[in-house]
Design an enzyme around this catalytic site. Structure first.
Site, PDB file in Angstrom:
ATOM      1  N   CYS A  88       7.629 -10.212  -2.463  1.00 26.28           N
ATOM      2  CA  CYS A  88       6.698 -10.639  -3.516  1.00 26.28           C
ATOM      3  C   CYS A  88       7.429 -11.606  -4.427  1.00 26.28           C
ATOM      4  O   CYS A  88       8.472 -11.245  -5.005  1.00 26.28           O
ATOM      5  CB  CYS A  88       6.241  -9.405  -4.286  1.00 26.28           C
ATOM      6  SG  CYS A  88       5.215  -9.784  -5.723  1.00 26.28           S
ATOM      7  N   CYS A 202       3.608 -17.419  -3.073  1.00 21.00           N
ATOM      8  CA  CYS A 202       3.089 -16.063  -3.215  1.00 21.00           C
ATOM      9  C   CYS A 202       2.938 -15.575  -1.784  1.00 21.00           C
ATOM     10  O   CYS A 202       2.383 -16.302  -0.936  1.00 21.00           O
ATOM     11  CB  CYS A 202       1.741 -16.065  -3.921  1.00 21.00           C
ATOM     12  SG  CYS A 202       0.896 -14.467  -3.863  1.00 21.00           S
TER      13      CYS A 202
HETATM   14  N1  DGL Z   1       2.250 -11.183  -3.304  1.00 18.47           N
HETATM   15  C1  DGL Z   1       2.664 -11.423  -4.643  1.00 18.47           C
HETATM   16  C2  DGL Z   1       3.592 -12.630  -4.748  1.00 18.47           C
HETATM   17  O1  DGL Z   1       4.237 -12.991  -3.788  1.00 18.47           O
HETATM   18  C3  DGL Z   1       1.688 -11.472  -5.777  1.00 18.47           C
HETATM   19  C4  DGL Z   1       0.322 -10.995  -5.721  1.00 18.47           C
HETATM   20  C5  DGL Z   1      -0.109 -10.375  -7.041  1.00 18.47           C
HETATM   21  O2  DGL Z   1      -0.577 -11.089  -7.954  1.00 18.47           O
HETATM   22  O3  DGL Z   1       0.075  -9.158  -7.156  1.00 18.47           O
HETATM   23  O4  DGL Z   1       3.723 -13.216  -5.775  1.00 18.47           O
END
Ligand code: DGL
Length: 277
Positions: A88, A202
């Site tokens: 993430c 993301c």
């Molecule tokens: N998958 C997450 C990232 O890579 C973020 C998604 C969220 O907003 O929770 O930033």
């Protein structure tokens, strides 16, 4: 300073059934897991999604840091992973340094792939799609200064894309207006028509790469960090044995076990079981 021998004996001490813990706020980390599967198909994996905390991208730094540190602390005690992958960008750009200081397990983070994008762009203009929290991080400023100081980096926070990716993996249709809005937001910034490379900053967004490619039109390349992360995990686990003792599973925070909602997608990534954290 550890000798070469002690490094080897540390590798040998790792329980072959010890999992790699892949962590995200939702299903975005599956894009990292996909590359990890190609690199280390034999590695046992626990996929943990903080669905009770989703989305991270609209939260404050303090909220994200507290959730990530608390959850990873609990999970490392419970599952004794050989390595934690924070799949993430939001969690990594906010909390990677902090969790590395407090947890005694190797931690691999996910940060925006600005370096490869800077090497790829021909026009010198790069778009960056992330969450609102990620695009304002000093970590991203540092990556820009270090690797793209002579480029133009245009950033856009697109929380709607997180929702769209989650919906897609539940088998629901993706709203094309959401995708169009994200592309138009970058295109309409000064210099935006020059964008030839887009960083998917993301982990949810590679799930929408096809839709984004349609919206941006031809001549735009997309880049993200999943392959690099898989390579880094492979390096850090070099010499360790892997033996899957139980089927790989996905775990969710909160009170609703979402395994059945995402069942088809989870099976595609080799996650057979599920449950609550
Ligand atoms: N998958 C997450 C990232 O890579 C973020 C998604 C969220 O907003 O929770 O930033």
């Amino acid at each position: 300073m550890p000798s070469e021998n002690s490094a080897v004996s540390t590798a040998l001490q790792v329980d072959p059934a010890a999992p790699i813990l892949v962590f995200d706020s939702g299903v975005g980390g599956l894009t990292v897991l996909a590359e990890l599967r190609k690199a280390l198909p034999q590695a046992p994996v626990i996929y943990a999604a903080d669905t009770a905390g989703l989305p991270y991208g609209t939260k404050t730094e303090a909220q994200v840091a507290a959730r990530v540190a608390g959850l990873l602390g609990r999970m490392t005690e419970r599952f004794s992973p050989r390595l934690v992958c924070i799949a993430c960008n939001t969690a990594s750009t906010i909390a990677l340094g902090m969790v590395r200081e407090v947890l005694e397990v190797p931690i691999v983070g996910t940060v925006p792939a600005i370096k490869p994008a800077a090497a790829m762009t021909r026009t010198g203009t790069i778009g960056l799609l992330g969450t609102q929290a990620t695009i304002r991080q000093a970590y991203v400023d540092r990556l820009e200064q270090e690797f793209a100081a002579d480029k133009r980096l245009l950033r856009h926070g697109a929380p709607e894309l997180v929702e769209a990716a989650e919906a897609k993996l539940r088998g629901e249709p993706v709203n094309p207006a959401v995708i169009r809005r994200a592309a138009e937001a970058l295109r309409s910034m000064p210099g935006g028509t020059e964008i030839d490379t887009v960083v998917l900053a993301c982990t949810h967004f590679p799930l929408l790469e096809e839709e984004l490619a349609d919206a941006f039109g031809p001549g735009v390349a997309f880049v993200h960090g999943a392959q690099g992360i898989a390579r880094q995990i492979t390096r850090l686990t070099d010499g360790q044995d892997f033996a899957r003792a139980v089927p790989d599973r996905a775990l969710f925070t909160g009170t609703r076990d979402l395994t059945s909602s995402y069942a088809i997608a989870l099976a595609r990534y080799g996650l057979e079981g599920g449950g609550l954290l």
